[in-house]
Design a protein around this motif. Structure first.
Motif, PDB file in Angstrom:
ATOM      1  N   CYS A  76       0.827  -1.198   0.000  1.00 26.18           N
ATOM      2  CA  CYS A  76       0.000   0.000   0.000  1.00 26.18           C
ATOM      3  C   CYS A  76       0.861   1.248   0.000  1.00 26.18           C
ATOM      4  O   CYS A  76       0.568   2.232  -0.664  1.00 26.18           O
ATOM      5  N   GLY A  77       1.952   1.164   0.779  1.00 22.91           N
ATOM      6  CA  GLY A  77       2.860   2.310   0.842  1.00 22.91           C
ATOM      7  C   GLY A  77       3.463   2.593  -0.513  1.00 22.91           C
ATOM      8  O   GLY A  77       3.582   3.739  -0.933  1.00 22.91           O
ATOM      9  N   SER A  78       3.843   1.541  -1.231  1.00 23.04           N
ATOM     10  CA  SER A  78       4.434   1.724  -2.551  1.00 23.04           C
ATOM     11  C   SER A  78       3.436   2.337  -3.508  1.00 23.04           C
ATOM     12  O   SER A  78       3.757   3.236  -4.287  1.00 23.04           O
ATOM     13  N   LYS A  79       2.169   1.868  -3.425  1.00 16.49           N
ATOM     14  CA  LYS A  79       1.141   2.434  -4.286  1.00 16.49           C
ATOM     15  C   LYS A  79       0.940   3.910  -3.985  1.00 16.49           C
ATOM     16  O   LYS A  79       0.754   4.722  -4.867  1.00 16.49           O
ATOM     17  N   LYS A  80       0.978   4.237  -2.697  1.00 17.29           N
ATOM     18  CA  LYS A  80       0.776   5.632  -2.301  1.00 17.29           C
ATOM     19  C   LYS A  80       1.903   6.505  -2.849  1.00 17.29           C
ATOM     20  O   LYS A  80       1.687   7.592  -3.360  1.00 17.29           O
ATOM     21  N   GLU A  81       3.157   6.020  -2.764  1.00 13.14           N
ATOM     22  CA  GLU A  81       4.285   6.781  -3.270  1.00 13.14           C
ATOM     23  C   GLU A  81       4.153   6.986  -4.778  1.00 13.14           C
ATOM     24  O   GLU A  81       4.405   8.063  -5.299  1.00 13.14           O
ATOM     25  N   ASN A  82       3.731   5.896  -5.489  1.00 12.50           N
ATOM     26  CA  ASN A  82       3.555   6.015  -6.927  1.00 12.50           C
ATOM     27  C   ASN A  82       2.458   7.008  -7.254  1.00 12.50           C
ATOM     28  O   ASN A  82       2.560   7.791  -8.191  1.00 12.50           O
ATOM     29  N   ALA A  83       1.383   6.978  -6.451  1.00 10.47           N
ATOM     30  CA  ALA A  83       0.274   7.895  -6.669  1.00 10.47           C
ATOM     31  C   ALA A  83       0.729   9.322  -6.443  1.00 10.47           C
ATOM     32  O   ALA A  83       0.341  10.237  -7.155  1.00 10.47           O
ATOM     33  N   ASP A  84       1.568   9.532  -5.435  1.00 12.72           N
ATOM     34  CA  ASP A  84       2.059  10.875  -5.135  1.00 12.72           C
ATOM     35  C   ASP A  84       2.843  11.451  -6.302  1.00 12.72           C
ATOM     36  O   ASP A  84       2.875  12.655  -6.511  1.00 12.72           O
ATOM     37  N   ALA A  85       3.512  10.595  -7.058  1.00 15.03           N
ATOM     38  CA  ALA A  85       4.323  11.062  -8.180  1.00 15.03           C
ATOM     39  C   ALA A  85       3.492  11.267  -9.439  1.00 15.03           C
ATOM     40  O   ALA A  85       3.944  11.916 -10.379  1.00 15.03           O
ATOM     41  N   SER A  86       2.289  10.734  -9.478  1.00 18.94           N
ATOM     42  CA  SER A  86       1.468  10.844 -10.684  1.00 18.94           C
ATOM     43  C   SER A  86       0.205  11.665 -10.475  1.00 18.94           C
ATOM     44  O   SER A  86      -0.499  11.979 -11.431  1.00 18.94           O
ATOM     45  N   THR A  87      -0.083  12.014  -9.234  1.00 17.13           N
ATOM     46  CA  THR A  87      -1.240  12.862  -8.948  1.00 17.13           C
ATOM     47  C   THR A  87      -0.831  13.923  -7.933  1.00 17.13           C
ATOM     48  O   THR A  87       0.158  13.778  -7.228  1.00 17.13           O
ATOM     49  N   GLY A  88      -1.600  14.973  -7.887  1.00 22.66           N
ATOM     50  CA  GLY A  88      -1.346  16.000  -6.889  1.00 22.66           C
ATOM     51  C   GLY A  88      -1.444  17.399  -7.464  1.00 22.66           C
ATOM     52  O   GLY A  88      -1.711  17.601  -8.656  1.00 22.66           O
ATOM     53  N   LYS A  89      -1.210  18.379  -6.610  1.00 22.68           N
ATOM     54  CA  LYS A  89      -1.281  19.786  -6.996  1.00 22.68           C
ATOM     55  C   LYS A  89       0.058  20.447  -6.699  1.00 22.68           C
ATOM     56  O   LYS A  89       0.601  20.295  -5.605  1.00 22.68           O
ATOM     57  N   VAL A  90       0.580  21.146  -7.665  1.00 21.13           N
ATOM     58  CA  VAL A  90       1.846  21.868  -7.511  1.00 21.13           C
ATOM     59  C   VAL A  90       1.588  23.348  -7.765  1.00 21.13           C
ATOM     60  O   VAL A  90       1.191  23.733  -8.866  1.00 21.13           O
ATOM     61  N   THR A  91       1.778  24.164  -6.750  1.00 27.67           N
ATOM     62  CA  THR A  91       1.581  25.608  -6.889  1.00 27.67           C
ATOM     63  C   THR A  91       2.942  26.282  -6.992  1.00 27.67           C
ATOM     64  O   THR A  91       3.816  26.077  -6.161  1.00 27.67           O
ATOM     65  N   VAL A  92       3.101  27.077  -8.046  1.00 31.13           N
ATOM     66  CA  VAL A  92       4.365  27.755  -8.336  1.00 31.13           C
ATOM     67  C   VAL A  92       4.119  29.260  -8.315  1.00 31.13           C
ATOM     68  O   VAL A  92       3.260  29.759  -9.036  1.00 31.13           O
ATOM     69  N   VAL A  93       4.876  29.986  -7.498  1.00 28.82           N
ATOM     70  CA  VAL A  93       4.660  31.429  -7.331  1.00 28.82           C
ATOM     71  C   VAL A  93       5.997  32.158  -7.408  1.00 28.82           C
ATOM     72  O   VAL A  93       7.027  31.626  -6.970  1.00 28.82           O
ATOM     73  N   GLY A  94       5.988  33.383  -7.952  1.00 30.84           N
ATOM     74  CA  GLY A  94       7.202  34.191  -7.878  1.00 30.84           C
ATOM     75  C   GLY A  94       7.530  34.979  -9.121  1.00 30.84           C
ATOM     76  O   GLY A  94       6.659  35.653  -9.697  1.00 30.84           O
ATOM     77  N   SER A  95       8.774  34.907  -9.548  1.00 28.70           N
ATOM     78  CA  SER A  95       9.340  35.729 -10.620  1.00 28.70           C
ATOM     79  C   SER A  95       8.438  35.840 -11.851  1.00 28.70           C
ATOM     80  O   SER A  95       8.043  34.840 -12.445  1.00 28.70           O
TER      81      SER A  95
END
Length: 292
Positions: free
Chosen positions: A23-42
């Motif tokens: 389950c942990g491995s699946k979660k890590e894989n999911a973290d790398a293929s899903t999620g939100k990345v917010t980029v702010v600045g320059s």
């Protein structure tokens, strides 16, 4: 009988451990293929990151990348506070006061040249570095003093906290105090104001140059990518994407994409930036060449 129960219990725990590990491995894989990345600045880096994010999400539909401006100071402050995943900056984190740069990890993704620009009505294409400095420190106030028309100079500056401003002042003003002038938060806004204000002068990243403004040659040196790579054109900076600590999951995946051939050999040049792989010199947070 008792030993048999103990044995069966150990087997069950072992199987449970394997299940949890899976389950942990699946979660890590999911973290790398899903999620939100917010980029702010320059805002100087913003066009490149926006274009890269758009392409990246075509093959990574489970990851949502949101890109916002706000200036380098804002990007560094917010990533240091843990409010966003990535803080974009035209300056090294060490150059921002009140920030613990040791908490941040630097990901250099490009180099950007910066150039002074004027409204076309000025009818000038070249200045000396001394003249440029005296304009931005208020010693020269009329274009006639440098061979232009009899017209007042309108200086447009970037706001405090802008990495573009910090880079320009470090390389042009060399510690002198800038004249009090109109300040703008956005490179795009500066470009529009210079293009529509008679007698205006400011500075922009190469990526914001248009035919609506006149880029200036300084001391006979053209503002070109090639001259930046050799430091003959000295007004340039790295484009940094900072994370708090080591990048992981979807954030790491996006940063890896920023350094991929798809971006470095395609988008970077297309949008007016310079690949970090093309630089023939390096410089540090003190603006000193470390590999001249």
């Amino acid at each position: 009988m008792k030993s048999k129960k103990i044995y069966l219990g150990l087997v069950a725990l072992s199987l449970l451990g394997i299940g949890l590990s899976a389950c942990g491995s699946k979660k890590e894989n999911a973290d790398a293929s899903t999620g939100k990345v917010t980029v702010v600045g320059s805002t100087a880096l913003q066009p490149l990151v926006e274009a890269a994010a758009e392409d990246f999400q075509k093959d990574n539909s489970g990851i949502n990348v949101t890109v916002q401006g706000g200036g380098s100071g804002t990007g560094l402050s917010q990533v240091a506070a843990g409010a966003v995943e990535i803080g974009n900056s035209d300056i090294f984190a060490e150059q921002k006061d009140g920030l613990d740069a040791s908490q941040l990890t630097d990901h250099k993704v490009a180099v950007v040249g910066m150039v002074p620009v004027v409204n076309p009505d000025v009818h000038l294409k070249e200045l000396t570095m001394t003249q440029l400095k005296e304009i931005f420190t208020g010693k020269i106030t009329n274009w006639q003093e440098v061979g232009g028309p009899d017209e007042a100079i309108t200086v447009i500056n970037r706001a405090q906290g802008s990495g573009t401003r910090a880079t320009f002042e470090a390389n042009v003003l060399a510690g002198a105090e800038a004249v009090t002038a109109q300040e703008q938060d956005s490179s795009g806004t500066v470009q529009k104001i210079v293009a529509t204000t008679p007698g205006a002068i400011s500075y922009l990243a190469f990526s914001y140059l248009t035919d609506d403004v006149q880029a200036l040659v300084i001391d006979g040196i053209e503002p070109t990518d090639e001259n930046v790579t050799t430091n003959d054109w000295k007004i340039w900076s790295y484009e940094h994407m900072y994370t708090k600590g080591k990048a992981s999951g979807a954030t790491k995946k996006f940063l890896d994409y920023m350094n991929s051939d798809a971006v470095q050999k395609n988008l970077v040049g297309k949008l007016g930036y310079i690949s970090i792989n093309e630089m023939k010199v390096e410089k540090d947070a003190h603006n000193q060449l470390t590999n001249p």
